[in-house]
Design a protein around this motif. Structure first.
Motif, mmCIF file in Angstrom:
data_model
loop_
_atom_site.group_PDB
_atom_site.id
_atom_site.type_symbol
_atom_site.label_atom_id
_atom_site.label_comp_id
_atom_site.label_asym_id
_atom_site.label_seq_id
_atom_site.Cartn_x
_atom_site.Cartn_y
_atom_site.Cartn_z
ATOM 1 N N ASN A 1 -10.649 40.221 35.345
ATOM 2 C CA ASN A 1 -11.485 39.585 34.218
ATOM 3 C C ASN A 1 -12.852 40.192 34.577
ATOM 4 O O ASN A 1 -13.289 40.282 33.228
ATOM 5 N N PRO B 1 -13.218 47.773 27.183
ATOM 6 C CA PRO B 1 -12.226 46.918 27.766
ATOM 7 C C PRO B 1 -12.162 45.293 27.393
ATOM 8 O O PRO B 1 -11.207 44.982 27.207
ATOM 9 N N TRP B 2 -13.461 45.014 26.663
ATOM 10 C CA TRP B 2 -13.390 43.628 25.965
ATOM 11 C C TRP B 2 -12.502 43.644 24.805
ATOM 12 O O TRP B 2 -12.026 42.522 24.449
ATOM 13 N N TRP C 1 -13.749 42.942 35.088
ATOM 14 C CA TRP C 1 -13.661 44.447 34.552
ATOM 15 C C TRP C 1 -13.699 44.257 33.162
ATOM 16 O O TRP C 1 -14.410 45.111 32.520
ATOM 17 N N GLN C 2 -13.125 43.423 32.607
ATOM 18 C CA GLN C 2 -12.650 43.274 31.057
ATOM 19 C C GLN C 2 -14.073 42.628 30.351
ATOM 20 O O GLN C 2 -14.367 43.252 29.428
ATOM 21 N N TYR C 3 -14.561 41.793 31.074
ATOM 22 C CA TYR C 3 -15.764 40.927 30.451
ATOM 23 C C TYR C 3 -17.268 41.438 30.697
ATOM 24 O O TYR C 3 -18.250 40.750 30.286
ATOM 25 N N LEU D 1 -3.776 44.540 29.128
ATOM 26 C CA LEU D 1 -4.517 44.778 30.259
ATOM 27 C C LEU D 1 -3.568 44.307 31.672
ATOM 28 O O LEU D 1 -3.765 44.812 32.756
ATOM 29 N N THR E 1 -3.844 36.429 31.781
ATOM 30 C CA THR E 1 -3.590 37.388 33.159
ATOM 31 C C THR E 1 -2.696 36.749 33.828
ATOM 32 O O THR E 1 -1.684 37.152 34.547
ATOM 33 N N PRO F 1 -5.654 41.101 26.355
ATOM 34 C CA PRO F 1 -5.394 40.487 27.680
ATOM 35 C C PRO F 1 -3.947 40.886 28.485
ATOM 36 O O PRO F 1 -3.853 41.123 29.349
ATOM 37 N N TRP G 1 -2.667 46.576 34.864
ATOM 38 C CA TRP G 1 -3.483 46.395 36.097
ATOM 39 C C TRP G 1 -2.355 45.815 37.083
ATOM 40 O O TRP G 1 -2.401 46.009 38.350
#
Length: 327
Positions: free
Chosen positions: A196, A144-145, A198-200, A152, A263, A149, A156
Motif C-alpha cells: 500500500n 502505481p496509484w 508503494w502504491q499510494y 498489484l 490487498t 489494487p 506482489w
C-alpha cells in the motif's frame, strides 16, 4: 392671499390638475425584484445540483440508512428478515474474532500512515525544485496509484513468493535467506502495508507538493535575511504552513487504510492464522461467505464509529493549529 399659497403635498400637472401617486414606491418595487432574483437563482442552483444530489442520496445516504436498518435484523440475503433488535451488537461485543480484526486493522494503519506520510513528504520536498526532468519523475511516482489494487496484489504475491520471488532472489545475492513472507504471522501484515505504501506514496506526494508550492517564497527570503538555516526554515515555515495539505492527506489516507480490503483478499485472505484479517475483510466474510448480513451490518457500524472517532480527533488537533491564509 391664502389661495395663492402653493400646495407642497402634490405637484400640478401640465394641465394644472394636481397628480397623486398611484403606484408603489420605487424602493418597494426594487426589493420585490431582488427577492424574485434570489428565488430564481436558488431554483437554478438546485436544478444544477439535482443530478449530484440524486447520486448522493442513492449511492451514499440510502446505503448507509439500509445498513443501519439491517443491523437490527437476522437476514441471509434470501429469506425474510427477522427483527432481533440489539442481538447482533451484543454478539459483536463478545466476539474475539471481531476484536482481533480490529487490532489487525489498527496495526495496519500504524504501519501504513506514518511511513507513507514521511516518504511522501520527502518526495515532495525533492520534487519541489526547478530542475529539468522532475515532471517526468512526478508522473512515474504517481503511476502505481493508477494501477488496479487486485492486479498489484497478484504481482506482489509473485514478488514475495518464498522460492521464486524476486525479493528473496535479491536477498540471496547478499547471502540472506528470505522468509516465507505471506505465510509468516509476523511478516504478512508488514508486507501488505509495504504494498500500500508503494502504491499510494506518489499520490500523497502530489497533495503535499501542491501545499509546498502554495507557500509564499517571500517568507523563505525573509528567513534567509534573518539567518535561519535549512532545518529552522523547515520546522518554522514549511511544516506549519503545510498543515492544510497534511490534514487532508492524513484524514483521507487514514479512512482508506481502515477500509483496506483488496490487498488482503488477493494476497492473504486473512491468513496466516487470522493475522491479516482486517475489519473490512471480516465484514465481507460474514456477509458474503457466511451470509450473516445483519451481523455484518453491525460490524460495519462499529467500523464506521471507529473511523468517525479517529477523524474527529484529527479534526480537533488540526483545527487550531492550521493556517489557511498565507498573506
Amino acid at each position: 392671499m391664502i389661495d395663492n399659497i402653493p400646495d407642497t403635498k402634490s405637484s400640478p400637472g401640465s394641465d394644472g390638475s394636481r397628480r397623486h401617486p398611484t403606484g408603489p414606491p420605487p424602493s418597494s418595487t426594487a426589493g420585490h425584484r431582488r427577492r424574485r432574483g434570489r428565488i430564481r437563482a436558488t431554483l437554478e442552483a438546485y436544478l444544477l445540483l439535482a443530478p449530484s444530489l440524486a447520486g448522493l442520496l442513492m449511492f451514499l445516504v440510502a446505503p448507509i440508512v439500509g445498513v443501519v436498518v439491517i443491523s437490527f435484523f437476522d437476514w441471509n440475503l434470501m429469506g425474510t428478515p427477522r427483527f432481533v433488535g440489539l442481538a447482533n451488537y451484543r454478539e459483536m461485543m463478545g466476539d474475539s474474532e471481531v476484536w482481533r480484526a480490529m487490532r489487525n486493522t489498527v496495526y495496519y494503519v500504524l504501519l501504513n500512515i506514518p511511513a507513507q506520510t514521511v516518504l511522501a513528504l520527502l518526495l515532495a520536498l525533492a520534487m519541489n525544485r526547478k530542475l529539468q526532468g522532475l515532471k517526468v519523475l512526478r508522473v512515474l511516482f504517481v503511476l502505481p496509484w493508477m494501477a488496479m489494487p487486485v492486479a498489484l496484489g497478484i504481482v506482489w504475491s509473485w514478488a514475495f513468493d518464498p522460492q521464486h520471488g524476486v525479493v528473496n532472489q535479491f536477498l540471496a545475492l547478499f547471502g540472506v535467506d528470505g522468509p516465507a513472507w505471506l505465510s509468516s504471522t509476523g511478516w504478512a501484515m508488514p508486507v501488505l502495508a509495504s504494498v500500500n505504501i508503494w502504491q499510494y506514496t506518489g499520490y500523497t506526494m502530489l497533495f503535499l507538493l501542491a501545499g509546498l508550492q502554495s507557500i509564499p517564497e517571500s517568507l523563505y527570503e525573509a528567513a534567509d535575511l534573518d539567518g535561519a538555516g535549512t532545518v529552522q526554515r523547515f520546522f518554522r515555515i514549511t511544516l506549519p504552513l503545510l498543515r492544510p495539505s497534511m490534514f487532508f492527506v492524513l484524514v483521507t489516507n487514514t479512512i482508506g487504510s481502515f477500509q483496506m480490503f483488496d490487498t488482503v483478499y488477493v494476497m492473504t485472505q486473512g491468513g496466516p492464522g487470522g493475522s491479516t484479517d482486517t475489519m473490512n475483510y471480516h465484514i465481507y466474510q460474514q456477509a458474503f461467505q457466511l451470509f450473516r448480513t445483519g451481523y455484518a451490518s453491525a460490524l460495519a457500524m462499529l467500523l464506521f464509529a471507529v473511523i468517525l472517532l479517529v477523524t474527529a480527533v484529527q479534526l480537533l488537533y488540526f483545527r487550531k493549529r492550521t493556517i489557511y491564509d498565507f498573506s
